[in-house]
Motif scaffolding. Structure first.
Motif, PDB file in Angstrom:
ATOM      1  N   UNK A  41      58.628  -3.620  -3.661  1.00  0.00           N
ATOM      2  CA  UNK A  41      58.389  -2.136  -3.667  1.00  0.00           C
ATOM      3  C   UNK A  41      57.230  -1.915  -4.691  1.00  0.00           C
ATOM      4  N   UNK A  42      56.130  -1.224  -4.392  1.00  0.00           N
ATOM      5  CA  UNK A  42      55.018  -0.700  -5.114  1.00  0.00           C
ATOM      6  C   UNK A  42      55.548   0.164  -6.255  1.00  0.00           C
ATOM      7  N   UNK A  43      54.806  -0.179  -7.476  1.00  0.00           N
ATOM      8  CA  UNK A  43      54.828   0.519  -8.618  1.00  0.00           C
ATOM      9  C   UNK A  43      53.365   0.900  -9.332  1.00  0.00           C
ATOM     10  N   UNK A  84      53.089  -8.769  -7.706  1.00  0.00           N
ATOM     11  CA  UNK A  84      51.940  -9.264  -6.555  1.00  0.00           C
ATOM     12  C   UNK A  84      50.685  -8.054  -6.658  1.00  0.00           C
ATOM     13  N   UNK A  85      49.667  -8.514  -6.509  1.00  0.00           N
ATOM     14  CA  UNK A  85      48.569  -7.391  -6.460  1.00  0.00           C
ATOM     15  C   UNK A  85      48.068  -6.965  -5.076  1.00  0.00           C
ATOM     16  N   UNK A  86      47.822  -5.877  -4.790  1.00  0.00           N
ATOM     17  CA  UNK A  86      47.927  -5.406  -3.701  1.00  0.00           C
ATOM     18  C   UNK A  86      46.445  -5.394  -3.252  1.00  0.00           C
ATOM     19  N   UNK A  87      46.086  -5.863  -2.093  1.00  0.00           N
ATOM     20  CA  UNK A  87      44.652  -5.856  -1.433  1.00  0.00           C
ATOM     21  C   UNK A  87      44.734  -5.010  -0.359  1.00  0.00           C
ATOM     22  N   UNK A  88      43.382  -4.413   0.087  1.00  0.00           N
ATOM     23  CA  UNK A  88      43.222  -3.530   1.092  1.00  0.00           C
ATOM     24  C   UNK A  88      44.035  -4.063   2.593  1.00  0.00           C
ATOM     25  N   UNK A  89      43.902  -5.221   2.639  1.00  0.00           N
ATOM     26  CA  UNK A  89      44.448  -5.628   3.876  1.00  0.00           C
ATOM     27  C   UNK A  89      45.892  -5.637   4.457  1.00  0.00           C
ATOM     28  N   UNK A  90      46.660  -5.541   3.313  1.00  0.00           N
ATOM     29  CA  UNK A  90      48.121  -5.151   3.446  1.00  0.00           C
ATOM     30  C   UNK A  90      48.379  -3.720   2.906  1.00  0.00           C
ATOM     31  N   UNK A  94      52.365  -2.531   2.482  1.00  0.00           N
ATOM     32  CA  UNK A  94      52.930  -2.230   1.333  1.00  0.00           C
ATOM     33  C   UNK A  94      53.542  -0.774   1.116  1.00  0.00           C
ATOM     34  N   UNK A  95      52.810  -0.157   2.041  1.00  0.00           N
ATOM     35  CA  UNK A  95      53.474   1.542   2.144  1.00  0.00           C
ATOM     36  C   UNK A  95      54.759   1.423   2.823  1.00  0.00           C
ATOM     37  N   UNK A  96      55.045   0.603   3.706  1.00  0.00           N
ATOM     38  CA  UNK A  96      56.235   0.307   4.359  1.00  0.00           C
ATOM     39  C   UNK A  96      57.379   0.312   3.282  1.00  0.00           C
ATOM     40  N   UNK A  97      57.072  -0.827   2.345  1.00  0.00           N
ATOM     41  CA  UNK A  97      57.962  -1.109   1.454  1.00  0.00           C
ATOM     42  C   UNK A  97      58.614   0.183   0.387  1.00  0.00           C
ATOM     43  N   UNK A  98      57.784   0.994   0.479  1.00  0.00           N
ATOM     44  CA  UNK A  98      58.195   2.177  -0.385  1.00  0.00           C
ATOM     45  C   UNK A  98      59.222   3.028   0.212  1.00  0.00           C
TER      46      UNK A  98
END
Ligand SMILES: Cc1cc2nc3c(=O)[nH]c(=O)nc-3n(C[C@H](O)[C@H](O)[C@H](O)COP(=O)(O)O)c2cc1C
Length: 201
Positions: A41-43, A84-90, A94-98
């Motif tokens: 999940x993103x924080x 994990x650091x979010x890069x533009x390519x995924x 990332x949004x799906x996991x929220x």
């Protein structure tokens, strides 16, 4: 305009914070439940705290009165996680996991992302990430149990994984990392428009 947070709705105070503290880096946190179900999940309430030892912190907020974020519960139970650091390519994955899904859903599978074994902690790291930090929990500072109240999860980085082609002499190339930042609302930023300032002597 002068705003008294105590006289404002918490959701409006939240809007003020996420519109003011910009851009925010995104910690894409992998953790594992006691039953070994992977969670991702993103924080964006996320920051570095210390370099010696390397320590980071991020903040899961309370959005349901009867339960905490899965990430927080997992870390409370297992004391381990990976940033994990979010890069533009995924960013879309990332949004799906929220999405608000139950703790028995593995968000790696949900977002079609790839878990790979970590070296020192049980939660997997994210193969698609160019930087991952394996962390051990130092402390969870509970700020408030009210809705939109936060807790600050503080962890020591015990291992860094950095993709070989984005690092030289410990310096990360941002043009290769392509990190994204979170703005207010649903907006994000890329990090292409940069400038340099010499430090005063
Ligand atoms: C870019 C982004 C940043 C987010 N940052 C936070 C945050 O700092 N704190 C928080 O509580 N939720 C944050 N969220 C929402 C959580 O990621 C979301 O509620 C997620 O489902 C929580 O997952 P978990 O219950 O598996 O931990 C963010 C969402 C997005 C898309």
């Amino acid at each position: 305009m002068i705003i008294d947070p105590l006289a404002s709705e918490p959701k409006d105070v939240y809007k003020l914070l996420i519109g003011s503290i910009v851009p925010r880096p995104i910690a894409f946190v992998s953790s594992q439940s006691q039953d070994r179900i992977n969670n991702l999940a993103p924080y964006s309430f996320f920051t570095g705290i210390s370099a010696n030892p390397p320590v980071i912190g991020f903040s899961p907020m309370k959005v349901k009165s009867d339960r905490d974020r899965d990430t927080k519960n997992n870390i409370k139970n297992t004391s381990e996680f990976v940033i994990n650091i979010v890069s533009h390519g995924f960013s879309e994955e990332m949004n799906v996991t929220s999405a608000d899904v139950s703790p028995d859903v593995d968000e790696f599978e949900l977002a079609n992302l790839t878990p790979i074994e970590s070296d020192l902690v049980a939660p997997p790291r994210l193969k698609e990430a160019k930087i991952s930090m394996e962390c051990r929990l130092l402390q969870i500072v509970e700020i408030s149990q009210k809705l939109l109240g936060g807790a600050f999860v503080i962890g020591e980085v015990v291992r860094f994984h950095v993709c070989d082609d984005i690092i030289s002499n410990y310096k990360i190339d941002p043009d290769k990392l392509k990190p994204i930042g979170r703005m207010g609302g649903l907006e994000y930023t890329r990090t292409k428009d940069r400038f340099t300032l010499e430090r005063p002597k």
